[in-house]
Design an enzyme around this catalytic site. Sequence first.
Site, mmCIF file in Angstrom:
data_model
loop_
_atom_site.group_PDB
_atom_site.id
_atom_site.type_symbol
_atom_site.label_atom_id
_atom_site.label_comp_id
_atom_site.label_asym_id
_atom_site.label_seq_id
_atom_site.Cartn_x
_atom_site.Cartn_y
_atom_site.Cartn_z
ATOM 1 N N CYS A 160 -2.976 8.461 3.674
ATOM 2 C CA CYS A 160 -2.686 7.920 2.338
ATOM 3 C C CYS A 160 -3.870 8.155 1.409
ATOM 4 C CB CYS A 160 -2.402 6.433 2.444
ATOM 5 S SG CYS A 160 -3.691 5.548 3.324
ATOM 6 N N GLU A 220 0.896 -1.162 0.000
ATOM 7 C CA GLU A 220 0.000 0.000 0.000
ATOM 8 C C GLU A 220 0.928 1.203 0.000
ATOM 9 O OE1 GLU A 220 -3.299 -0.155 0.107
ATOM 10 O OE2 GLU A 220 -3.328 -2.322 0.278
HETATM 11 P P1 NAP Z 1 8.438 4.933 4.289
HETATM 12 O O1 NAP Z 1 9.557 5.821 4.568
HETATM 13 O O2 NAP Z 1 8.384 4.258 2.984
HETATM 14 O O3 NAP Z 1 8.425 3.862 5.447
HETATM 15 C C1 NAP Z 1 7.441 2.902 5.533
HETATM 16 C C2 NAP Z 1 7.905 1.794 6.444
HETATM 17 O O4 NAP Z 1 8.991 1.106 5.819
HETATM 18 C C3 NAP Z 1 8.434 2.275 7.775
HETATM 19 O O5 NAP Z 1 8.082 1.354 8.779
HETATM 20 C C4 NAP Z 1 9.936 2.245 7.562
HETATM 21 O O6 NAP Z 1 10.651 2.127 8.751
HETATM 22 C C5 NAP Z 1 10.051 0.997 6.736
HETATM 23 N N1 NAP Z 1 11.306 0.894 6.006
HETATM 24 C C6 NAP Z 1 11.954 1.852 5.317
HETATM 25 N N2 NAP Z 1 13.052 1.326 4.770
HETATM 26 C C7 NAP Z 1 13.107 0.032 5.119
HETATM 27 C C8 NAP Z 1 14.010 -1.030 4.883
HETATM 28 N N3 NAP Z 1 15.094 -0.863 4.143
HETATM 29 N N4 NAP Z 1 13.757 -2.233 5.421
HETATM 30 C C9 NAP Z 1 12.652 -2.437 6.165
HETATM 31 N N5 NAP Z 1 11.755 -1.475 6.432
HETATM 32 C C10 NAP Z 1 11.979 -0.245 5.920
HETATM 33 O O7 NAP Z 1 7.051 5.674 4.462
HETATM 34 P P2 NAP Z 1 6.582 6.588 5.679
HETATM 35 O O8 NAP Z 1 7.376 7.830 5.629
HETATM 36 O O9 NAP Z 1 6.536 5.842 6.957
HETATM 37 O O10 NAP Z 1 5.086 6.866 5.269
HETATM 38 C C11 NAP Z 1 4.725 7.849 4.354
HETATM 39 C C12 NAP Z 1 4.370 7.257 3.029
HETATM 40 O O11 NAP Z 1 3.506 6.156 3.230
HETATM 41 C C13 NAP Z 1 3.631 8.203 2.151
HETATM 42 O O12 NAP Z 1 4.232 8.162 0.889
HETATM 43 C C14 NAP Z 1 2.215 7.652 2.071
HETATM 44 O O13 NAP Z 1 1.589 7.867 0.854
HETATM 45 C C15 NAP Z 1 2.411 6.214 2.324
HETATM 46 N N6 NAP Z 1 1.249 5.641 2.982
HETATM 47 C C16 NAP Z 1 0.455 4.798 2.292
HETATM 48 C C17 NAP Z 1 -0.635 4.233 2.906
HETATM 49 C C18 NAP Z 1 -1.538 3.275 2.189
HETATM 50 O O14 NAP Z 1 -2.377 2.629 2.815
HETATM 51 N N7 NAP Z 1 -1.413 3.136 0.897
HETATM 52 C C19 NAP Z 1 -0.919 4.507 4.241
HETATM 53 C C20 NAP Z 1 -0.089 5.387 4.908
HETATM 54 C C21 NAP Z 1 0.991 5.939 4.271
HETATM 55 P P3 NAP Z 1 11.459 3.365 9.385
HETATM 56 O O15 NAP Z 1 10.434 4.343 9.819
HETATM 57 O O16 NAP Z 1 12.188 2.743 10.506
HETATM 58 O O17 NAP Z 1 12.332 3.885 8.304
#
Ligand code: NAP
Length: 684
Positions: free
Chosen positions: A296, A257
């Site tokens: 999101c 997602e």
């Molecule tokens: P993100 O930076 O992509 O991180 C998402 C998750 O992935 C976090 O738990 C992050 O952990 C983890 N992660 C990052 N790099 C990783 C790796 N190499 N190995 C394992 N895990 C890793 O996104 P975010 O900043 O938390 O959220 C914002 C984004 O999420 C926005 O773009 C939004 O559109 C999207 N979003 C989508 C939905 C949906 O349902 N479609 C819902 C909410 C948000 P860390 O925090 O420890 O880096």
Amino acid sequence: MTVPTLQSLIAGRWIGNEPAAALSCAVDGRTIYHTHAELPDFAQALEHARAAGLRGLLALDFQERAARLKALAAYLLERKEQLYAVSALTGATRTDGWIDIEGGIGTLYAYASLASNGLPSGNLVHEGPAVPLGKKGGFAGSHVLVPRNGVAVHINAFNFPVWGMLEKFAPSFLAAMPCVVKPATATSYLTEATVRLMAGSGILPEGCLQLIIGGTGDLLDRLQGQDMVTFTGSAQTAARLRATAALVRNSVPFNAEADSLNCSILAPDVRADDPEFELFVREVAREMTVKAGQKCTAIRRAIVPRARLDEVLARLRQTLQRSVLGDPACEGVTMGPLASLAQLDDVRSRAAELRATADVVFDGDALPPPRGEGVAGGAFLAPTLLLARDPHGSAAHEVEAFGPVCTVMAYEDIDQAVDLALRGRGSLVGSLVTHDPRLAAAVVPRIAAMHGRLLLLDRDSAAESTGHGSPLPALKHGGPGRAGGGEELGGLRAVHHQLQRCALQGSPAMLSAVAGEYLRGAPVIESELHPFRRHFDELRIGESLLTHRRTVSEADIVHFGGISGDYFYMHFDEIAARDSEFGQRIAHGYFVLSAAAGLFVSPAPGPVLANYGLDNLRFTKPVAIGDTIQARLTCKRKIDRKRKDSKGVGQGVVAWDVEVRNQRGEVVASYDILTLVAKRATQD
Ligand code: NAP
């Protein structure tokens, strides 16, 4: 004051004492927690999930896990204020917190109820009906769904630390998958608080829930084919993680997602004094300000007819001007900060990219400064409304600012509006605000393939509408393309998705034994005792009654017509019936149904407490005057929901297969009836 260190829950132990990264309060920027420096042993975490976790989950069946989920929801609800207190540190207002905390708990309740009503006892779902694969009825095929014997790794975004975890946990738990949850670090303290409550509740079996604070180390490299990963976050991270060599090599399902450039279209039929105009403005403004736009599903692109553009901008400006920014603890605050200073930097730089192709309509310049103490160190950003200079070339079709930022774009005609909507290249949700059903019917087929969900909003649905931005347990959440291509929620579909489907072929007897339910063609069990005289716990699948026969007379048809008021020509008009496909008058289908009940019912009071429905009814052949019918009633399926009546007597659901045949042995009616059957008083 010492800053607490968050801990991971690994293999049944809370680990981590050495502080590592500092996590700050969104409101004032002070350090409130540290992550821990110790690296969890992920091999041990997986081993624990595969051994203790699976053992504990599979010791329960679907119905028992549903009951646990309901108990867990009640447990968390009683303690929700503890979570609201922590949630405030993320910058969430009470409303924001409600979406996250009570929205998450509500999802547990919803899944408990869906599972209790829609999943069987045991740990195998039969996805019928079986299809005959041979001409003589000796060979058939069907599908079963079974637990995967694997681990679900949930990687979540920072914006919904509670809901984000629970909406994934509920279907995994029901599907008997032990979960290893990795929240986004920035707000992991709220997830940790929730997991502490869940683990301390005593409701969950050991090993079914583990928590990682910080990175995932080599966890993904250790996953195998029975495991799965469900990810929420940015498209960039999703793309990186789904390409992990072990996931590709072992065909580990990866559900994503991701970012979504959701749109809302104001349709050309809407005038400025129509209720739909106000609904559109309200939705756009709300999606910008609730959770400070960190949803999101928030509206990133507002697509409006050029003829309405000035009015829309003026009303949006007016509405946004009423925003009150500040510490959510302060009276009157309607919009909190972003979740972290890092997020503030990120949104500012994305908004700058958007401004390269847009003019600023509103950026909060005239708003008073945020209310509250110490807020100068907080992650506040005023709502920012932009107007695309060239709707087609707008950066808003490419860039997501995950905060209170929205770009308005004007269209000349509905074809252009559709084209703009599709430029999002796959969205979680879109809305079409119109009071014209014909326009909706023309537009939806053109944009639905690029959307996970579509809200059709007008004055008739407004009072009950759950809004553009709310994913619901009963409806699918997830979108194609840029939105990640995944699917979550959507009722029991989410549970089925986490079970393994296997096609089965064999004799009906063999399939029945495996599926745990009677399939036509399998041997039946006949005894002296009427099956309706047996209690739930005594009744065996396949127990069956072949009734006496009854010849249908003209008087039956006349009487049934009189009682029901159904004088359809096929039953009463000799000439018209002769000219029809059947060539003669025939009995009412509902008469056949009623007559069959008369044939198989056992009238004296007994363990059958109620007949509450009927499924899969088909009238397969006509029944004419003079035909003789006979019914077979067979115990098809038993579901033990562990319920008791008001006197404390247990009861279960029994579905009965009913076949009604004529004197030539042809099936004339076929259906399942659903009954509640008492257990023996001494039983649960
Ligand atoms: P993100 O930076 O992509 O991180 C998402 C998750 O992935 C976090 O738990 C992050 O952990 C983890 N992660 C990052 N790099 C990783 C790796 N190499 N190995 C394992 N895990 C890793 O996104 P975010 O900043 O938390 O959220 C914002 C984004 O999420 C926005 O773009 C939004 O559109 C999207 N979003 C989508 C939905 C949906 O349902 N479609 C819902 C909410 C948000 P860390 O925090 O420890 O880096």
